[in-house]
Design an enzyme around this catalytic site. Structure first.
Site, PDB file in Angstrom:
ATOM      1  N   LYS A  15       0.888  -1.246   0.091  1.00 18.09           N
ATOM      2  CA  LYS A  15      -0.105  -0.196   0.005  1.00 18.09           C
ATOM      3  C   LYS A  15       0.871   1.282   0.014  1.00 18.09           C
ATOM      4  O   LYS A  15       0.471   2.199  -0.706  1.00 18.09           O
ATOM      5  CB  LYS A  15      -0.754   0.125   1.206  1.00 18.09           C
ATOM      6  CG  LYS A  15      -2.024   1.154   1.385  1.00 18.09           C
ATOM      7  CD  LYS A  15      -2.849   0.967   2.265  1.00 18.09           C
ATOM      8  CE  LYS A  15      -2.134   1.302   3.864  1.00 18.09           C
ATOM      9  NZ  LYS A  15      -2.938   1.582   4.633  1.00 18.09           N
ATOM     10  N   ARG A  90     -12.579   4.071  10.319  1.00 18.67           N
ATOM     11  CA  ARG A  90     -12.641   2.900  11.018  1.00 18.67           C
ATOM     12  C   ARG A  90     -13.701   2.283  11.452  1.00 18.67           C
ATOM     13  O   ARG A  90     -13.834   1.295  11.588  1.00 18.67           O
ATOM     14  CB  ARG A  90     -11.584   2.716  11.957  1.00 18.67           C
ATOM     15  CG  ARG A  90      -9.715   2.825  11.873  1.00 18.67           C
ATOM     16  CD  ARG A  90      -9.195   1.708  11.038  1.00 18.67           C
ATOM     17  NE  ARG A  90      -8.095   1.805  10.900  1.00 18.67           N
ATOM     18  CZ  ARG A  90      -7.133   1.529  10.004  1.00 18.67           C
ATOM     19  NH1 ARG A  90      -7.880   0.994   8.857  1.00 18.67           N
ATOM     20  NH2 ARG A  90      -5.829   1.571  10.063  1.00 18.67           N
ATOM     21  N   ARG A 129      11.838 -15.307   3.394  1.00 17.90           N
ATOM     22  CA  ARG A 129      12.619 -14.211   2.844  1.00 17.90           C
ATOM     23  C   ARG A 129      14.072 -14.167   4.098  1.00 17.90           C
ATOM     24  O   ARG A 129      14.057 -14.126   5.259  1.00 17.90           O
ATOM     25  CB  ARG A 129      12.463 -12.803   2.573  1.00 17.90           C
ATOM     26  CG  ARG A 129      11.712 -12.303   3.927  1.00 17.90           C
ATOM     27  CD  ARG A 129      10.848 -11.075   3.354  1.00 17.90           C
ATOM     28  NE  ARG A 129      10.451 -10.099   4.495  1.00 17.90           N
ATOM     29  CZ  ARG A 129       9.600  -9.448   4.352  1.00 17.90           C
ATOM     30  NH1 ARG A 129       9.174  -8.901   3.169  1.00 17.90           N
ATOM     31  NH2 ARG A 129       8.849  -8.646   5.368  1.00 17.90           N
ATOM     32  N   ARG A 163      14.499 -11.617   9.383  1.00 11.45           N
ATOM     33  CA  ARG A 163      14.095 -10.832  10.629  1.00 11.45           C
ATOM     34  C   ARG A 163      13.064 -11.582  11.714  1.00 11.45           C
ATOM     35  O   ARG A 163      12.309 -12.323  10.975  1.00 11.45           O
ATOM     36  CB  ARG A 163      13.274  -9.780  10.120  1.00 11.45           C
ATOM     37  CG  ARG A 163      14.089  -8.773   9.118  1.00 11.45           C
ATOM     38  CD  ARG A 163      13.514  -7.856   8.390  1.00 11.45           C
ATOM     39  NE  ARG A 163      12.239  -7.580   8.645  1.00 11.45           N
ATOM     40  CZ  ARG A 163      11.623  -6.453   8.028  1.00 11.45           C
ATOM     41  NH1 ARG A 163      11.850  -6.153   6.799  1.00 11.45           N
ATOM     42  NH2 ARG A 163      10.243  -6.270   8.480  1.00 11.45           N
ATOM     43  N   ARG A 174      -1.234 -10.126  11.921  1.00 12.59           N
ATOM     44  CA  ARG A 174      -1.399  -8.681  11.156  1.00 12.59           C
ATOM     45  C   ARG A 174      -2.624  -8.629  10.333  1.00 12.59           C
ATOM     46  O   ARG A 174      -3.526  -7.801  10.142  1.00 12.59           O
ATOM     47  CB  ARG A 174      -0.281  -8.307  10.564  1.00 12.59           C
ATOM     48  CG  ARG A 174       0.851  -7.810  11.605  1.00 12.59           C
ATOM     49  CD  ARG A 174       2.000  -7.312  10.693  1.00 12.59           C
ATOM     50  NE  ARG A 174       3.237  -7.073  11.510  1.00 12.59           N
ATOM     51  CZ  ARG A 174       4.314  -7.045  11.231  1.00 12.59           C
ATOM     52  NH1 ARG A 174       4.672  -7.480  10.029  1.00 12.59           N
ATOM     53  NH2 ARG A 174       5.382  -6.513  12.207  1.00 12.59           N
TER      54      ARG A 174
END
Ligand code: ZN
Length: 218
Positions: A15, A90, A129, A163, A174
């Site tokens: 985004k 929201r 990754r 990470r 998420r």
């Protein structure tokens, strides 16, 4: 009249990249309530001072304050500047407030664009990754392994890192948060027929072209 849109998308849908490109190519301005709040507090505008007092008291900034903030910013930008709403509204009440704010300025919401991701594919993309610990070259367990196993293509280093956030649980959490945040407002805009879903898993240029096709139909 300026084209006003809401851009939605879960983390990993790209985004931010798309919004930046719309700003550069179309002169659109991305309005994130968090950024606006910080800017207003810093500038010491009347709404900013009000927001500052509320936040210093440890309270949540009310919908009224957020509305005033958006109104203030829209007036600053002027009617010819198209905007991208990011992270707002929201709730159904905020969606109503946004309609009123826009209408009072002779504007309206033209499109709600949602960048969709496939959760399983996103988990694969993110958890696979890793990067070279030395030069930062990016790799992926499935899509891009070093040509010589265990050796960085670019610098020949043998250590790699991942990470800690790049795990399936974080991705799924998420996604769930994103769904919970958009669930109250998507049906409102769907009923108006202004929601378009675009495949956010496609490459960045394809996503951009798909957004352009919505904003400027041939
Ligand atoms: Zn390297």
């Amino acid at each position: 009249m300026a084209l006003d849109i809401i851009l939605l998308g879960p983390p990993g849908a790209g985004k931010g990249t798309q919004a930046t490109r719309l700003e550069a190519e179309r002169g659109m301005v991305q309005l994130s309530t968090g950024d606006m709040l910080r800017a207003a507090v810093k500038a010491g505008s009347p709404v900013g001072l009000q927001a500052k007092a509320v936040m210093e008291a440890g309270e949540l900034v009310s919908d009224e304050i957020v509305s005033s903030l958006i109104g203030e910013r829209l007036d600053e930008l002027g009617v010819d500047t198209p905007v991208i709403f990011d992270g707002y509204p929201r709730t159904a009440a905020q969606a109503d407030a946004l309609d009123a704010l826009l209408k009072a300025r002779g504007r309206h919401l033209d499109h709600v664009i949602e960048l969709e991701v496939d959760e399983e594919a996103l988990v694969t993309r993110i958890t696979g990754r890793f990067t070279c610990a030395n030069c930062g070259e990016g790799y992926h367990d499935q899509f891009k392994l070093p040509l010589v196993p265990g050796t960085c293509d670019r610098c020949g280093h043998h250590e790699f890192k991942r990470r800690p956030d790049d795990n399936a649980e974080t991705v799924r959490t998420r996604m769930a948060e994103y769904r919970a945040k958009t669930a109250p407002i998507l049906p409102i805009y769907e009923a108006r027929g202004i929601v378009t879903r675009i495949d956010g898993m496609a490459d960045m240029d394809s996503v951009h072209d798909a957004i352009e096709a919505v904003l400027a139909p041939a």
